[in-house]
Design a protein around this motif. Structure first.
Motif, PDB file in Angstrom:
ATOM      1  N   LEU A  78       0.827  -1.360   0.029  1.00 37.80           N
ATOM      2  CA  LEU A  78      -0.085   0.021  -0.052  1.00 37.80           C
ATOM      3  C   LEU A  78       1.011   1.237  -0.195  1.00 37.80           C
ATOM      4  N   ALA A  79       1.958   1.277   0.821  1.00 39.02           N
ATOM      5  CA  ALA A  79       2.996   2.462   0.859  1.00 39.02           C
ATOM      6  C   ALA A  79       3.584   2.600  -0.469  1.00 39.02           C
ATOM      7  N   ALA A  80       3.922   1.404  -1.074  1.00 32.50           N
ATOM      8  CA  ALA A  80       4.550   1.522  -2.259  1.00 32.50           C
ATOM      9  C   ALA A  80       3.793   2.269  -3.368  1.00 32.50           C
ATOM     10  N   GLY A  81       2.320   2.321  -3.317  1.00 30.32           N
ATOM     11  CA  GLY A  81       1.323   2.749  -4.277  1.00 30.32           C
ATOM     12  C   GLY A  81       0.902   1.696  -4.992  1.00 30.32           C
ATOM     13  N   LEU A  82       0.884   0.335  -4.641  1.00 33.07           N
ATOM     14  CA  LEU A  82       0.067  -0.666  -5.110  1.00 33.07           C
ATOM     15  C   LEU A  82       0.332  -0.954  -6.661  1.00 33.07           C
ATOM     16  N   ASP A  83       1.681  -1.112  -6.904  1.00 33.24           N
ATOM     17  CA  ASP A  83       2.093  -1.359  -8.560  1.00 33.24           C
ATOM     18  C   ASP A  83       2.016  -0.268  -9.230  1.00 33.24           C
ATOM     19  N   ASP A  84       2.188   1.126  -8.653  1.00 32.42           N
ATOM     20  CA  ASP A  84       1.963   2.628  -9.213  1.00 32.42           C
ATOM     21  C   ASP A  84       0.561   2.652  -9.764  1.00 32.42           C
ATOM     22  N   ARG A  85      -0.326   2.108  -9.093  1.00 32.22           N
ATOM     23  CA  ARG A  85      -1.807   2.648  -9.225  1.00 32.22           C
ATOM     24  C   ARG A  85      -2.215   3.725  -8.390  1.00 32.22           C
ATOM     25  N   LEU A  86      -1.455   4.043  -7.307  1.00 29.64           N
ATOM     26  CA  LEU A  86      -1.625   5.230  -6.444  1.00 29.64           C
ATOM     27  C   LEU A  86      -0.086   5.667  -6.188  1.00 29.64           C
ATOM     28  N   PRO A  87      -0.232   7.113  -5.783  1.00 33.45           N
ATOM     29  CA  PRO A  87       0.872   7.436  -5.343  1.00 33.45           C
ATOM     30  C   PRO A  87       1.537   7.069  -4.094  1.00 33.45           C
ATOM     31  N   PRO A  88       2.866   6.882  -3.980  1.00 32.39           N
ATOM     32  CA  PRO A  88       3.616   6.388  -2.897  1.00 32.39           C
ATOM     33  C   PRO A  88       3.216   7.306  -1.577  1.00 32.39           C
ATOM     34  N   SER A  89       2.962   6.496  -0.397  1.00 30.82           N
ATOM     35  CA  SER A  89       2.876   6.987   0.801  1.00 30.82           C
ATOM     36  C   SER A  89       3.901   6.499   2.000  1.00 30.82           C
ATOM     37  N   ASP A  90       3.849   7.347   2.846  1.00 29.40           N
ATOM     38  CA  ASP A  90       4.839   7.122   4.122  1.00 29.40           C
ATOM     39  C   ASP A  90       4.335   5.698   4.865  1.00 29.40           C
ATOM     40  N   LEU A  91       5.360   4.905   4.942  1.00 29.38           N
ATOM     41  CA  LEU A  91       4.821   3.394   5.771  1.00 29.38           C
ATOM     42  C   LEU A  91       4.296   3.772   6.974  1.00 29.38           C
ATOM     43  N   THR A  92       5.004   4.552   7.748  1.00 29.10           N
ATOM     44  CA  THR A  92       4.443   4.904   9.292  1.00 29.10           C
ATOM     45  C   THR A  92       2.958   5.247   9.127  1.00 29.10           C
ATOM     46  N   SER A  93       2.693   6.321   8.164  1.00 24.10           N
ATOM     47  CA  SER A  93       1.272   6.679   8.201  1.00 24.10           C
ATOM     48  C   SER A  93       0.404   5.924   7.720  1.00 24.10           C
ATOM     49  N   VAL A  94       0.725   4.619   6.637  1.00 22.56           N
ATOM     50  CA  VAL A  94      -0.077   3.650   6.324  1.00 22.56           C
ATOM     51  C   VAL A  94      -0.468   2.939   7.496  1.00 22.56           C
ATOM     52  N   TYR A  95       0.642   2.503   8.191  1.00 27.81           N
ATOM     53  CA  TYR A  95       0.225   1.754   9.534  1.00 27.81           C
ATOM     54  C   TYR A  95      -0.650   2.192  10.313  1.00 27.81           C
ATOM     55  N   ARG A  96      -0.423   3.466  10.630  1.00 29.79           N
ATOM     56  CA  ARG A  96      -1.102   4.408  11.695  1.00 29.79           C
ATOM     57  C   ARG A  96      -2.738   4.362  11.052  1.00 29.79           C
ATOM     58  N   ASN A  97      -2.915   4.630   9.989  1.00 26.45           N
ATOM     59  CA  ASN A  97      -4.217   4.830   9.353  1.00 26.45           C
ATOM     60  C   ASN A  97      -4.958   3.520   9.118  1.00 26.45           C
ATOM     61  N   LEU A  98      -4.046   2.454   8.978  1.00 22.95           N
ATOM     62  CA  LEU A  98      -4.646   0.890   9.041  1.00 22.95           C
ATOM     63  C   LEU A  98      -5.093   0.620  10.148  1.00 22.95           C
ATOM     64  N   GLU A  99      -4.381   1.123  11.327  1.00 23.07           N
ATOM     65  CA  GLU A  99      -4.896   0.583  12.676  1.00 23.07           C
ATOM     66  C   GLU A  99      -5.903   1.438  13.080  1.00 23.07           C
ATOM     67  N   THR A 100      -6.127   2.790  12.787  1.00 26.01           N
ATOM     68  CA  THR A 100      -7.435   3.521  13.116  1.00 26.01           C
ATOM     69  C   THR A 100      -8.631   2.949  12.316  1.00 26.01           C
ATOM     70  N   LEU A 101      -8.594   2.684  11.029  1.00 21.84           N
ATOM     71  CA  LEU A 101      -9.480   2.147  10.293  1.00 21.84           C
ATOM     72  C   LEU A 101      -9.908   0.738  10.624  1.00 21.84           C
ATOM     73  N   GLU A 102      -8.931  -0.252  11.361  1.00 22.44           N
ATOM     74  CA  GLU A 102      -9.316  -1.512  12.006  1.00 22.44           C
ATOM     75  C   GLU A 102     -10.217  -1.296  13.317  1.00 22.44           C
ATOM     76  N   GLN A 103      -9.754  -0.148  14.005  1.00 17.84           N
ATOM     77  CA  GLN A 103     -10.501  -0.011  15.270  1.00 17.84           C
ATOM     78  C   GLN A 103     -11.882   0.266  15.074  1.00 17.84           C
ATOM     79  N   LEU A 104     -12.076   1.126  13.990  1.00 13.99           N
ATOM     80  CA  LEU A 104     -13.412   1.518  13.244  1.00 13.99           C
ATOM     81  C   LEU A 104     -14.328   0.399  12.813  1.00 13.99           C
ATOM     82  N   GLY A 105     -13.692  -0.907  12.692  1.00 12.36           N
ATOM     83  CA  GLY A 105     -14.344  -1.788  11.917  1.00 12.36           C
ATOM     84  C   GLY A 105     -14.354  -1.853  10.523  1.00 12.36           C
ATOM     85  N   LEU A 106     -13.534  -1.151   9.784  1.00  7.48           N
ATOM     86  CA  LEU A 106     -13.501  -0.953   8.468  1.00  7.48           C
ATOM     87  C   LEU A 106     -12.382  -1.824   7.707  1.00  7.48           C
ATOM     88  N   VAL A 107     -11.477  -2.275   8.487  1.00  3.45           N
ATOM     89  CA  VAL A 107     -10.300  -2.902   7.731  1.00  3.45           C
ATOM     90  C   VAL A 107     -10.157  -4.267   8.886  1.00  3.45           C
TER      91      VAL A 107
END
Length: 168
Positions: A52-81
């Protein structure tokens, strides 16, 4: 061991509904969260935070890995992931709107099979009777040997195969 969140699944089926669920809970839909939701809902199956941080094979812009993990944790706590682990590799993430599958994995060849939960009811019943535990195989797979590897138990054990996405 990373434990899964026990938040009930929000049951959203697309990125727009997930974004609305975030806003309904008073959270901001940052561009990083929006891109992450788009990536998760456009992926062909469960994906790693690194992909996901790498951009999913150039389908999306790359992101910061720490930010990805932090957002995934939030999304999981909300029942979205939800996330799962397939051995020693990185965890895999997917939207909760996809059907829950339980996993069996071959510890020799790395083959992975995703099953409807009811297919393992007899196994869960046996574990409950023997231990008093209510087993689930959604976060960590049930591990053993596939039919082909079980037949070939005399062959030398090959090097550990990398974890693969589960096949339906």
């Amino acid at each position: 061991m990373t434990m899964p969140a026990h938040t009930p699944a929000a049951g959203v089926h697309d990125a727009a509904a997930a974004a609305n669920a975030l806003r309904a809970r008073g959270l901001r839909l940052s561009s990083a969260r929006r891109l992450l939701l788009q990536a998760l809902f456009s992926a062909d199956g469960p994906v790693t935070a690194e992909a996901l941080a790498a951009g999913l094979d150039d389908r999306l812009p790359p992101s910061d890995l720490t930010s990805v993990y932090r957002n995934l944790e939030t999304l999981e706590q909300l029942g979205l992931v939800r996330h799962r682990h397939l051995g020693h590799g990185a965890g895999l993430y997917e939207p909760t709107g996809t059907p829950a599958r339980e996993l069996v994995a071959c510890e020799r060849c790395g083959d992975l099979l995703a099953l409807a939960p009811e297919r393992l009811d007899a196994v869960r019943d046996a574990v409950l009777e023997a231990t008093g535990f209510h087993a689930r195989f959604t976060h960590l797979p049930l591990v053993g040997l596939c039919g082909a590897c079980a037949e070939d138990v005399t062959a030398p054990e090959p090097p550990a195969a990398p974890a693969r996405s589960p096949r339906p």
